[in-house]
Motif scaffolding. Structure first.
Motif, PDB file in Angstrom:
ATOM      1  N   GLU A   1      43.206  41.558  44.036  1.00  0.00           N
ATOM      2  CA  GLU A   1      42.912  42.762  43.257  1.00  0.00           C
ATOM      3  C   GLU A   1      43.453  43.981  43.994  1.00  0.00           C
ATOM      4  O   GLU A   1      43.297  44.100  45.208  1.00  0.00           O
ATOM      5  CB  GLU A   1      41.395  42.896  43.043  1.00  0.00           C
ATOM      6  N   LEU A   2      44.095  44.878  43.253  1.00  0.00           N
ATOM      7  CA  LEU A   2      44.698  46.069  43.855  1.00  0.00           C
ATOM      8  C   LEU A   2      43.621  47.074  44.234  1.00  0.00           C
ATOM      9  O   LEU A   2      42.459  46.963  43.820  1.00  0.00           O
ATOM     10  CB  LEU A   2      45.698  46.698  42.885  1.00  0.00           C
ATOM     11  N   ARG A   3      44.046  48.095  44.967  1.00  0.00           N
ATOM     12  CA  ARG A   3      43.102  49.071  45.524  1.00  0.00           C
ATOM     13  C   ARG A   3      42.177  49.668  44.469  1.00  0.00           C
ATOM     14  O   ARG A   3      42.620  50.088  43.406  1.00  0.00           O
ATOM     15  CB  ARG A   3      43.862  50.182  46.246  1.00  0.00           C
ATOM     16  N   PHE A   4      40.902  49.670  44.806  1.00  0.00           N
ATOM     17  CA  PHE A   4      39.800  50.205  43.995  1.00  0.00           C
ATOM     18  C   PHE A   4      39.542  49.404  42.718  1.00  0.00           C
ATOM     19  O   PHE A   4      38.743  49.802  41.879  1.00  0.00           O
ATOM     20  CB  PHE A   4      40.006  51.691  43.690  1.00  0.00           C
ATOM     21  N   GLU A   5      40.228  48.247  42.609  1.00  0.00           N
ATOM     22  CA  GLU A   5      39.919  47.338  41.494  1.00  0.00           C
ATOM     23  C   GLU A   5      39.284  46.056  42.021  1.00  0.00           C
ATOM     24  O   GLU A   5      39.282  45.036  41.329  1.00  0.00           O
ATOM     25  CB  GLU A   5      41.207  47.008  40.726  1.00  0.00           C
ATOM     26  N   GLU A   6      38.746  46.105  43.251  1.00  0.00           N
ATOM     27  CA  GLU A   6      38.253  44.880  43.913  1.00  0.00           C
ATOM     28  C   GLU A   6      36.886  44.497  43.349  1.00  0.00           C
ATOM     29  O   GLU A   6      35.925  44.284  44.100  1.00  0.00           O
ATOM     30  CB  GLU A   6      38.154  45.083  45.434  1.00  0.00           C
TER      31      GLU A   6
ATOM     32  N   VAL B   1      22.136  44.090  51.015  1.00  0.00           N
ATOM     33  CA  VAL B   1      23.445  44.485  50.483  1.00  0.00           C
ATOM     34  C   VAL B   1      23.374  45.860  49.831  1.00  0.00           C
ATOM     35  O   VAL B   1      22.473  46.144  49.050  1.00  0.00           O
ATOM     36  CB  VAL B   1      23.939  43.454  49.443  1.00  0.00           C
ATOM     37  N   SER B   2      24.334  46.732  50.154  1.00  0.00           N
ATOM     38  CA  SER B   2      24.481  48.029  49.482  1.00  0.00           C
ATOM     39  C   SER B   2      25.875  48.075  48.867  1.00  0.00           C
ATOM     40  O   SER B   2      26.847  47.701  49.511  1.00  0.00           O
ATOM     41  CB  SER B   2      24.329  49.172  50.486  1.00  0.00           C
ATOM     42  N   ARG B   3      25.945  48.549  47.638  1.00  0.00           N
ATOM     43  CA  ARG B   3      27.231  48.555  46.945  1.00  0.00           C
ATOM     44  C   ARG B   3      27.584  49.947  46.450  1.00  0.00           C
ATOM     45  O   ARG B   3      26.761  50.845  46.417  1.00  0.00           O
ATOM     46  CB  ARG B   3      27.190  47.577  45.755  1.00  0.00           C
ATOM     47  N   GLY B   4      28.862  50.109  46.077  1.00  0.00           N
ATOM     48  CA  GLY B   4      29.286  51.328  45.403  1.00  0.00           C
ATOM     49  C   GLY B   4      29.918  52.370  46.315  1.00  0.00           C
ATOM     50  O   GLY B   4      30.444  53.361  45.822  1.00  0.00           O
ATOM     51  N   LEU B   5      29.882  52.176  47.638  1.00  0.00           N
ATOM     52  CA  LEU B   5      30.512  53.170  48.511  1.00  0.00           C
ATOM     53  C   LEU B   5      32.032  53.084  48.367  1.00  0.00           C
ATOM     54  O   LEU B   5      32.617  52.007  48.483  1.00  0.00           O
ATOM     55  CB  LEU B   5      30.137  52.942  49.979  1.00  0.00           C
ATOM     56  N   GLY B   6      32.668  54.210  48.086  1.00  0.00           N
ATOM     57  CA  GLY B   6      34.108  54.205  47.883  1.00  0.00           C
ATOM     58  C   GLY B   6      34.478  53.408  46.634  1.00  0.00           C
ATOM     59  O   GLY B   6      35.565  52.848  46.557  1.00  0.00           O
ATOM     60  N   GLY B   7      33.572  53.328  45.676  1.00  0.00           N
ATOM     61  CA  GLY B   7      33.848  52.548  44.458  1.00  0.00           C
ATOM     62  C   GLY B   7      33.371  51.124  44.645  1.00  0.00           C
ATOM     63  O   GLY B   7      32.202  50.809  44.410  1.00  0.00           O
ATOM     64  N   THR B   8      34.273  50.261  45.084  1.00  0.00           N
ATOM     65  CA  THR B   8      33.954  48.828  45.170  1.00  0.00           C
ATOM     66  C   THR B   8      33.514  48.389  46.561  1.00  0.00           C
ATOM     67  O   THR B   8      33.387  47.198  46.818  1.00  0.00           O
ATOM     68  CB  THR B   8      35.187  48.001  44.747  1.00  0.00           C
ATOM     69  N   GLY B   9      33.282  49.320  47.474  1.00  0.00           N
ATOM     70  CA  GLY B   9      32.883  48.956  48.840  1.00  0.00           C
ATOM     71  C   GLY B   9      31.516  48.281  48.884  1.00  0.00           C
ATOM     72  O   GLY B   9      30.663  48.509  48.030  1.00  0.00           O
ATOM     73  N   VAL B  10      31.355  47.424  49.891  1.00  0.00           N
ATOM     74  CA  VAL B  10      30.099  46.699  50.090  1.00  0.00           C
ATOM     75  C   VAL B  10      29.694  46.841  51.558  1.00  0.00           C
ATOM     76  O   VAL B  10      30.544  46.713  52.436  1.00  0.00           O
ATOM     77  CB  VAL B  10      30.259  45.191  49.775  1.00  0.00           C
ATOM     78  N   VAL B  11      28.418  47.094  51.808  1.00  0.00           N
ATOM     79  CA  VAL B  11      27.921  47.078  53.186  1.00  0.00           C
ATOM     80  C   VAL B  11      26.765  46.093  53.258  1.00  0.00           C
ATOM     81  O   VAL B  11      25.810  46.177  52.483  1.00  0.00           O
ATOM     82  CB  VAL B  11      27.434  48.473  53.648  1.00  0.00           C
ATOM     83  N   GLY B  12      26.881  45.148  54.199  1.00  0.00           N
ATOM     84  CA  GLY B  12      25.790  44.219  54.479  1.00  0.00           C
ATOM     85  C   GLY B  12      25.119  44.644  55.767  1.00  0.00           C
ATOM     86  O   GLY B  12      25.802  44.951  56.736  1.00  0.00           O
TER      87      GLY B  12
END
Ligand SMILES: [Zn+2]
Ligand SMILES: [Zn+2]
Length: 407
Positions: free
Chosen positions: A37-42, A60-71
Protein backbone atom coordinates in the motif's frame (compact mmCIF):
# COMPACT_ATOMS: atom_id res chain seq x y z
CA UNK A 1 27.85 -24.43 5.35
CA UNK A 2 28.69 -21.00 4.06
CA UNK A 3 26.02 -19.04 2.25
CA UNK A 4 27.25 -16.18 0.04
CA UNK A 5 26.41 -12.80 1.52
CA UNK A 6 25.70 -14.31 4.93
CA UNK A 7 27.72 -14.39 8.13
CA UNK A 8 27.97 -17.94 9.55
CA UNK A 9 24.79 -18.86 11.45
CA UNK A 10 26.91 -20.22 14.33
CA UNK A 11 28.04 -16.72 15.19
CA UNK A 12 24.56 -15.27 15.57
CA UNK A 13 23.13 -15.38 19.09
CA UNK A 14 19.45 -15.51 18.18
CA UNK A 15 16.65 -15.87 20.73
CA UNK A 16 15.37 -19.46 20.42
CA UNK A 17 11.73 -18.54 20.91
CA UNK A 18 11.96 -15.87 18.20
CA UNK A 19 13.49 -18.43 15.82
CA UNK A 20 10.62 -20.81 16.68
CA UNK A 21 7.88 -18.44 15.51
CA UNK A 22 9.75 -17.20 12.45
CA UNK A 23 7.31 -19.03 10.12
CA UNK A 24 4.35 -17.15 11.58
CA UNK A 25 6.04 -13.76 11.16
CA UNK A 26 7.38 -14.67 7.71
CA UNK A 27 3.84 -15.48 6.63
CA UNK A 28 2.78 -11.98 7.72
CA UNK A 29 5.77 -10.44 5.90
CA UNK A 30 4.95 -12.22 2.63
CA UNK A 31 1.29 -11.33 2.94
CA UNK A 32 2.23 -7.65 3.37
CA UNK A 33 4.58 -7.99 0.39
CA UNK A 34 1.77 -9.36 -1.76
CA UNK A 35 -0.54 -6.50 -0.73
CA UNK A 36 1.60 -3.34 -0.79
CA UNK A 37 0.00 0.00 0.00
CA UNK A 38 1.32 3.44 -0.95
CA UNK A 39 1.96 6.23 1.53
CA UNK A 40 -0.99 7.09 3.79
CA UNK A 41 -3.07 4.32 2.21
CA UNK A 42 -1.70 1.65 4.58
CA UNK A 43 -5.21 0.69 5.76
CA UNK A 44 -4.98 -3.06 5.33
CA UNK A 45 -1.43 -3.07 6.67
CA UNK A 46 -2.29 -1.08 9.78
CA UNK A 47 -5.36 -3.29 10.37
CA UNK A 48 -3.09 -6.34 10.36
CA UNK A 49 -0.52 -4.68 12.63
CA UNK A 50 -3.18 -3.50 15.08
CA UNK A 51 -5.00 -6.83 15.20
CA UNK A 52 -1.79 -8.78 15.82
CA UNK A 53 -0.65 -6.43 18.56
CA UNK A 54 -4.06 -6.63 20.22
CA UNK A 55 -4.12 -10.43 19.94
CA UNK A 56 -0.78 -10.56 21.78
CA UNK A 57 -2.17 -8.42 24.59
CA UNK A 58 -0.53 -5.14 23.59
CA UNK A 59 -2.37 -1.83 24.08
CA UNK A 60 -3.03 -0.34 20.61
CA UNK A 61 -3.48 3.31 19.57
CA UNK A 62 -4.40 4.17 16.01
CA UNK A 63 -4.82 7.17 13.75
CA UNK A 64 -1.54 9.03 14.35
CA UNK A 65 -0.39 10.42 11.01
CA UNK A 66 -3.48 8.85 9.43
CA UNK A 67 -2.74 5.13 9.32
CA UNK A 68 -0.03 5.05 12.03
CA UNK A 69 -0.23 2.50 14.83
CA UNK A 70 1.43 2.58 18.26
CA UNK A 71 1.60 -0.50 20.46
CA UNK A 72 2.45 0.08 24.09
CA UNK A 73 3.77 -2.50 26.55
CA UNK A 74 4.38 -1.65 30.18
CA UNK A 75 6.10 -3.78 32.74
CA UNK A 76 7.38 -3.20 36.26
CA UNK A 77 7.55 0.21 37.88
CA UNK A 78 10.31 2.09 36.06
CA UNK A 79 9.42 5.36 34.33
CA UNK A 80 12.00 4.66 31.63
CA UNK A 81 10.65 4.48 28.07
CA UNK A 82 11.94 3.44 24.66
CA UNK A 83 10.47 3.82 21.16
CA UNK A 84 11.08 1.35 18.33
CA UNK A 85 9.96 2.42 14.87
CA UNK A 86 9.12 0.55 11.68
CA UNK A 87 7.74 2.02 8.45
CA UNK A 88 4.85 0.39 6.56
CA UNK A 89 4.50 1.96 3.10
CA UNK A 90 5.35 0.65 -0.36
CA UNK A 91 6.55 2.32 -3.58
CA UNK A 92 4.87 3.11 -6.91
CA UNK A 93 6.91 0.46 -8.76
CA UNK A 94 5.67 -2.54 -10.75
CA UNK A 95 7.32 -5.65 -9.33
CA UNK A 96 9.48 -7.74 -11.68
CA UNK A 97 9.48 -10.80 -9.39
CA UNK A 98 7.23 -13.75 -10.24
CA UNK A 99 7.48 -15.74 -6.99
CA UNK A 100 4.24 -16.58 -5.17
CA UNK A 101 4.29 -13.61 -2.79
CA UNK A 102 4.80 -11.06 -5.58
CA UNK A 103 2.70 -7.91 -5.47
CA UNK A 104 -0.93 -8.44 -6.44
CA UNK A 105 -1.07 -4.82 -7.65
CA UNK A 106 0.71 -3.44 -10.72
CA UNK A 107 2.35 -0.15 -9.89
CA UNK A 108 2.75 -0.94 -6.19
CA UNK A 109 5.63 -2.82 -4.61
CA UNK A 110 7.44 -3.28 -1.32
CA UNK A 111 10.76 -2.44 -2.98
CA UNK A 112 12.31 -0.86 0.11
CA UNK A 113 11.62 -3.70 2.53
CA UNK A 114 9.20 -1.84 4.76
CA UNK A 115 7.15 -5.08 4.80
CA UNK A 116 10.18 -6.65 6.48
CA UNK A 117 10.65 -3.74 8.88
CA UNK A 118 7.04 -4.12 9.99
CA UNK A 119 7.50 -7.90 10.34
CA UNK A 120 10.72 -7.66 12.39
CA UNK A 121 9.07 -5.26 14.82
CA UNK A 122 5.99 -7.51 15.05
CA UNK A 123 8.31 -10.43 15.85
CA UNK A 124 9.87 -8.43 18.66
CA UNK A 125 6.43 -7.32 19.86
CA UNK A 126 5.19 -10.89 20.13
CA UNK A 127 8.22 -11.97 22.17
CA UNK A 128 8.17 -8.90 24.40
CA UNK A 129 4.47 -9.37 25.09
CA UNK A 130 4.97 -13.05 25.94
CA UNK A 131 7.97 -12.70 28.22
CA UNK A 132 8.04 -9.04 29.37
CA UNK A 133 11.78 -9.16 30.05
CA UNK A 134 12.09 -5.47 30.97
CA UNK A 135 11.19 -2.79 33.51
CA UNK A 136 9.58 0.28 31.94
CA UNK A 137 7.56 1.09 28.83
CA UNK A 138 8.09 0.11 25.19
CA UNK A 139 6.33 2.00 22.41
CA UNK A 140 6.18 0.08 19.12
CA UNK A 141 5.76 2.74 16.45
CA UNK A 142 4.44 1.67 13.02
CA UNK A 143 4.52 4.71 10.81
CA UNK A 144 2.96 5.50 7.44
CA UNK A 145 4.31 7.48 4.52
CA UNK A 146 8.10 7.19 4.81
CA UNK A 147 8.54 7.31 1.02
CA UNK A 148 8.24 11.03 0.41
CA UNK A 149 5.33 11.60 2.77
CA UNK A 150 7.17 12.65 5.96
CA UNK A 151 4.90 10.27 7.88
CA UNK A 152 7.25 10.45 10.88
CA UNK A 153 6.66 14.20 11.13
CA UNK A 154 2.91 13.68 10.72
CA UNK A 155 2.90 11.27 13.67
CA UNK A 156 4.92 13.79 15.72
CA UNK A 157 2.47 16.54 14.72
CA UNK A 158 -0.34 14.29 15.97
CA UNK A 159 1.31 14.15 19.40
CA UNK A 160 3.41 10.97 19.11
CA UNK A 161 6.02 11.93 21.71
CA UNK A 162 3.55 13.78 23.94
CA UNK A 163 1.17 10.84 24.17
CA UNK A 164 3.95 8.23 24.06
CA UNK A 165 7.03 9.79 25.67
CA UNK A 166 10.28 8.11 24.65
CA UNK A 167 13.63 8.58 26.43
CA UNK A 168 15.18 7.36 23.19
CA UNK A 169 13.91 6.19 19.82
CA UNK A 170 15.47 3.73 17.39
CA UNK A 171 14.86 2.88 13.75
CA UNK A 172 16.29 0.15 11.51
CA UNK A 173 16.57 -0.28 7.72
CA UNK A 174 17.63 -3.38 5.81
CA UNK A 175 20.75 -2.66 3.78
CA UNK A 176 21.69 -4.66 0.66
CA UNK A 177 25.35 -3.59 0.81
CA UNK A 178 25.85 -5.52 4.06
CA UNK A 179 25.83 -9.29 4.59
CA UNK A 180 23.11 -10.99 6.59
CA UNK A 181 24.54 -11.02 10.10
CA UNK A 182 26.20 -7.63 9.72
CA UNK A 183 24.96 -4.36 11.15
CA UNK A 184 26.14 -0.87 10.23
CA UNK A 185 25.79 2.46 11.99
CA UNK A 186 27.62 5.65 12.72
CA UNK A 187 27.32 8.52 15.18
CA UNK A 188 26.49 11.84 13.53
CA UNK A 189 25.06 12.07 10.00
CA UNK A 190 23.98 8.68 8.69
CA UNK A 191 21.79 9.77 5.77
CA UNK A 192 21.47 13.05 3.91
CA UNK A 193 18.81 15.70 3.86
CA UNK A 194 16.60 15.79 0.78
CA UNK A 195 15.54 19.14 -0.66
CA UNK A 196 14.17 20.19 -4.01
CA UNK A 197 14.18 23.41 -5.92
CA UNK A 198 12.53 24.94 -8.97
CA UNK A 199 13.65 28.16 -10.63
CA UNK A 200 11.40 29.98 -13.06
CA UNK A 201 13.20 32.38 -15.40
CA UNK A 202 11.01 34.96 -17.10
CA UNK A 203 12.39 36.73 -20.17
CA UNK A 204 10.55 38.20 -23.15
CA UNK A 205 9.54 36.13 -26.13
CA UNK A 206 10.67 37.12 -29.59
CA UNK A 207 11.30 35.87 -33.10
CA UNK A 208 14.46 33.81 -32.81
CA UNK A 209 15.90 35.69 -35.83
CA UNK A 210 15.53 39.00 -33.93
CA UNK A 211 16.91 38.20 -30.45
CA UNK A 212 17.61 41.88 -29.73
CA UNK A 213 13.83 42.42 -29.47
CA UNK A 214 13.43 39.91 -26.63
CA UNK A 215 15.13 38.66 -23.46
CA UNK A 216 16.26 35.06 -23.90
CA UNK A 217 15.38 32.96 -20.80
CA UNK A 218 17.23 29.94 -22.22
CA UNK A 219 20.59 31.72 -22.15
CA UNK A 220 19.86 32.98 -18.63
CA UNK A 221 18.83 29.50 -17.45
CA UNK A 222 22.03 27.94 -18.76
CA UNK A 223 24.13 30.57 -16.98
CA UNK A 224 22.22 29.99 -13.75
CA UNK A 225 22.82 26.23 -14.02
CA UNK A 226 26.54 26.81 -14.46
CA UNK A 227 26.61 29.31 -11.64
CA UNK A 228 24.86 26.96 -9.20
CA UNK A 229 27.76 24.51 -9.25
CA UNK A 230 29.96 27.25 -7.79
CA UNK A 231 27.94 26.93 -4.57
CA UNK A 232 29.27 23.42 -4.11
CA UNK A 233 32.86 24.10 -5.18
CA UNK A 234 33.42 27.70 -4.01
CA UNK A 235 30.92 28.66 -1.32
CA UNK A 236 30.38 25.82 1.13
CA UNK A 237 33.25 24.47 3.17
CA UNK A 238 35.04 21.68 1.26
CA UNK A 239 34.80 19.20 4.14
CA UNK A 240 31.02 19.59 4.36
CA UNK A 241 29.44 17.13 1.89
CA UNK A 242 26.69 18.38 -0.41
CA UNK A 243 25.21 17.42 -3.76
CA UNK A 244 23.40 19.86 -6.04
CA UNK A 245 21.94 18.18 -9.14
CA UNK A 246 20.01 20.06 -11.77
CA UNK A 247 17.81 17.33 -13.20
CA UNK A 248 15.37 19.27 -15.36
CA UNK A 249 15.61 22.21 -17.76
CA UNK A 250 12.45 22.98 -19.66
CA UNK A 251 11.97 25.75 -22.22
CA UNK A 252 10.70 26.45 -25.69
CA UNK A 253 8.48 24.70 -28.19
CA UNK A 254 9.73 25.85 -31.60
CA UNK A 255 13.15 26.28 -33.17
CA UNK A 256 12.37 29.77 -34.42
CA UNK A 257 10.82 31.22 -31.25
CA UNK A 258 12.67 32.64 -28.26
CA UNK A 259 10.41 31.47 -25.40
CA UNK A 260 9.03 33.63 -22.63
CA UNK A 261 10.12 31.42 -19.77
CA UNK A 262 12.50 28.65 -18.81
CA UNK A 263 12.28 26.32 -15.82
CA UNK A 264 15.13 24.67 -13.92
CA UNK A 265 14.61 22.04 -11.22
CA UNK A 266 16.66 19.62 -9.20
CA UNK A 267 17.66 18.26 -5.82
CA UNK A 268 20.04 19.27 -3.04
CA UNK A 269 21.43 16.78 -0.49
CA UNK A 270 23.43 17.77 2.57
CA UNK A 271 24.41 16.44 6.01
CA UNK A 272 23.52 19.58 7.96
CA UNK A 273 20.72 22.15 8.09
CA UNK A 274 23.32 24.93 8.09
CA UNK A 275 24.66 23.80 4.71
CA UNK A 276 21.14 23.46 3.32
CA UNK A 277 20.40 27.04 4.41
CA UNK A 278 23.63 28.24 2.84
CA UNK A 279 22.84 26.50 -0.47
CA UNK A 280 19.31 27.94 -0.50
CA UNK A 281 20.47 31.48 0.20
CA UNK A 282 23.26 31.41 -2.40
CA UNK A 283 20.98 29.75 -4.98
CA UNK A 284 18.51 32.62 -4.64
CA UNK A 285 21.28 35.18 -5.05
CA UNK A 286 22.79 33.51 -8.12
CA UNK A 287 19.43 32.98 -9.80
CA UNK A 288 17.96 36.43 -9.23
CA UNK A 289 21.13 38.41 -9.89
CA UNK A 290 22.11 36.38 -12.98
CA UNK A 291 18.63 36.96 -14.35
CA UNK A 292 18.78 40.67 -13.49
CA UNK A 293 22.12 41.01 -15.27
CA UNK A 294 20.35 40.00 -18.48
CA UNK A 295 17.16 41.98 -17.93
CA UNK A 296 15.20 38.86 -16.94
CA UNK A 297 13.61 37.81 -13.65
CA UNK A 298 13.94 34.61 -11.68
CA UNK A 299 11.81 33.14 -8.89
CA UNK A 300 13.32 30.42 -6.73
CA UNK A 301 11.21 27.90 -4.87
CA UNK A 302 13.31 25.87 -2.46
CA UNK A 303 11.61 23.10 -0.49
CA UNK A 304 13.18 21.40 2.55
CA UNK A 305 11.80 17.85 2.42
CA UNK A 306 13.68 15.57 4.83
CA UNK A 307 16.40 16.84 7.17
CA UNK A 308 19.62 14.85 7.52
CA UNK A 309 19.35 11.72 9.67
CA UNK A 310 21.78 12.51 12.48
CA UNK A 311 22.48 9.81 15.04
CA UNK A 312 23.08 10.73 18.66
CA UNK A 313 26.46 9.49 19.87
CA UNK A 314 25.50 7.79 23.14
CA UNK A 315 22.46 5.95 21.72
CA UNK A 316 24.47 4.88 18.65
CA UNK A 317 27.18 3.29 20.78
CA UNK A 318 24.50 1.74 22.98
CA UNK A 319 22.88 0.10 19.93
CA UNK A 320 26.31 -1.04 18.70
CA UNK A 321 27.06 -2.84 21.97
CA UNK A 322 23.73 -4.68 21.67
CA UNK A 323 24.74 -5.73 18.14
CA UNK A 324 28.16 -6.86 19.38
CA UNK A 325 26.46 -9.32 21.73
CA UNK A 326 24.34 -10.79 18.92
CA UNK A 327 26.73 -11.04 15.94
CA UNK A 328 30.17 -10.23 17.40
CA UNK A 329 31.98 -6.91 17.13
CA UNK A 330 33.67 -8.00 13.88
CA UNK A 331 30.26 -7.95 12.18
CA UNK A 332 29.25 -4.52 13.44
CA UNK A 333 30.42 -1.82 11.05
CA UNK A 334 30.88 1.18 13.33
CA UNK A 335 31.47 4.41 11.47
CA UNK A 336 29.76 3.10 8.33
CA UNK A 337 30.03 5.51 5.40
CA UNK A 338 26.95 7.78 5.37
CA UNK A 339 24.71 7.62 2.32
CA UNK A 340 23.28 10.51 0.28
CA UNK A 341 19.85 8.84 0.36
CA UNK A 342 17.40 10.26 2.87
CA UNK A 343 15.03 8.93 5.49
CA UNK A 344 12.21 10.52 7.43
CA UNK A 345 13.28 8.91 10.73
CA UNK A 346 15.39 12.09 10.68
CA UNK A 347 12.37 13.93 12.12
CA UNK A 348 12.20 11.57 15.09
CA UNK A 349 15.93 12.03 15.73
CA UNK A 350 15.39 15.79 15.76
CA UNK A 351 12.70 15.36 18.41
CA UNK A 352 14.34 12.69 20.59
CA UNK A 353 17.77 11.14 21.19
CA UNK A 354 18.27 7.92 19.32
CA UNK A 355 19.90 6.11 16.45
CA UNK A 356 19.09 4.79 13.00
CA UNK A 357 20.85 1.56 12.08
CA UNK A 358 21.33 -0.70 9.07
CA UNK A 359 20.84 -4.47 9.11
CA UNK A 360 22.49 -6.37 6.23
CA UNK A 361 20.04 -7.76 3.63
CA UNK A 362 22.66 -9.84 1.73
CA UNK A 363 23.29 -9.95 -1.99
CA UNK A 364 20.01 -11.35 -3.28
CA UNK A 365 20.65 -15.12 -3.11
CA UNK A 366 17.73 -15.38 -0.66
CA UNK A 367 15.20 -14.48 -3.33
CA UNK A 368 12.77 -17.23 -4.25
CA UNK A 369 12.82 -18.79 -7.69
CA UNK A 370 11.19 -16.53 -10.23
CA UNK A 371 12.70 -13.28 -9.08
CA UNK A 372 13.44 -10.58 -11.63
CA UNK A 373 16.82 -10.26 -13.29
CA UNK A 374 17.73 -6.98 -11.63
CA UNK A 375 19.92 -6.58 -8.54
CA UNK A 376 18.45 -6.96 -5.08
CA UNK A 377 18.84 -3.24 -4.37
CA UNK A 378 16.42 -0.94 -2.60
CA UNK A 379 13.85 0.60 -4.98
CA UNK A 380 14.70 -1.97 -7.68
CA UNK A 381 11.79 -4.00 -9.19
CA UNK A 382 13.70 -7.25 -8.51
CA UNK A 383 14.26 -6.53 -4.82
CA UNK A 384 12.91 -8.66 -2.00
CA UNK A 385 13.37 -8.40 1.75
CA UNK A 386 15.45 -11.26 3.17
CA UNK A 387 13.32 -13.28 5.59
CA UNK A 388 16.47 -14.50 7.38
CA UNK A 389 16.46 -11.05 8.98
CA UNK A 390 13.18 -11.70 10.79
CA UNK A 391 14.72 -13.61 13.74
CA UNK A 392 17.89 -11.48 13.68
CA UNK A 393 16.14 -8.11 13.52
CA UNK A 394 13.57 -9.17 16.12
CA UNK A 395 16.38 -10.41 18.39
CA UNK A 396 18.10 -7.03 18.03
CA UNK A 397 14.92 -5.15 19.00
CA UNK A 398 14.34 -7.41 21.99
CA UNK A 399 17.93 -7.19 23.27
CA UNK A 400 17.87 -3.41 22.78
CA UNK A 401 14.77 -3.19 24.98
CA UNK A 402 16.18 -5.58 27.60
CA UNK A 403 19.36 -3.58 27.89
CA UNK A 404 17.74 -0.13 27.76
CA UNK A 405 15.03 -1.06 30.26
CA UNK A 406 17.22 -3.41 32.31
CA UNK A 407 15.60 -4.61 35.51
ZN1 LIG B 1 12.82 3.64 0.19
ZN1 LIG C 1 13.02 2.49 3.10
Amino acid sequence: MSVPGTVSQNIMQLIDRVVQFRAEIQQIRRDLHAHPELRFEENRTSDIVASRLAAWGIEVSRGLGGTGVVGTLKNGSSSRTIGLRADMDALPITEANQFPHRSRHDGRMHACGHDGHTAMLLGAAKYLAETRPFDGTVHLIFQPGEEGGAGAQKMIDDGLFDRFPCDAVFGMHNWPNLKVGEFGLTAGPMMASSNEFAIEVRGRGAHAAMPHLGVDPVLVAVQIVNGLQAIITRVKKPIEPAVLSVTMIQAGEAVNVTPETARIAGTVRTFSDAVTAQVEEQMKRIATLTAAAHGAEADVEFRWNYPPTVNHAAETEFAATVMDDIVGAANVVRGIEPTMGSEDFAFMLKARPGAYVFIGNGEGAHRSAGHGLGPCMLHNPSYDFNDDLIPLGATFWVRLVEKFLAR
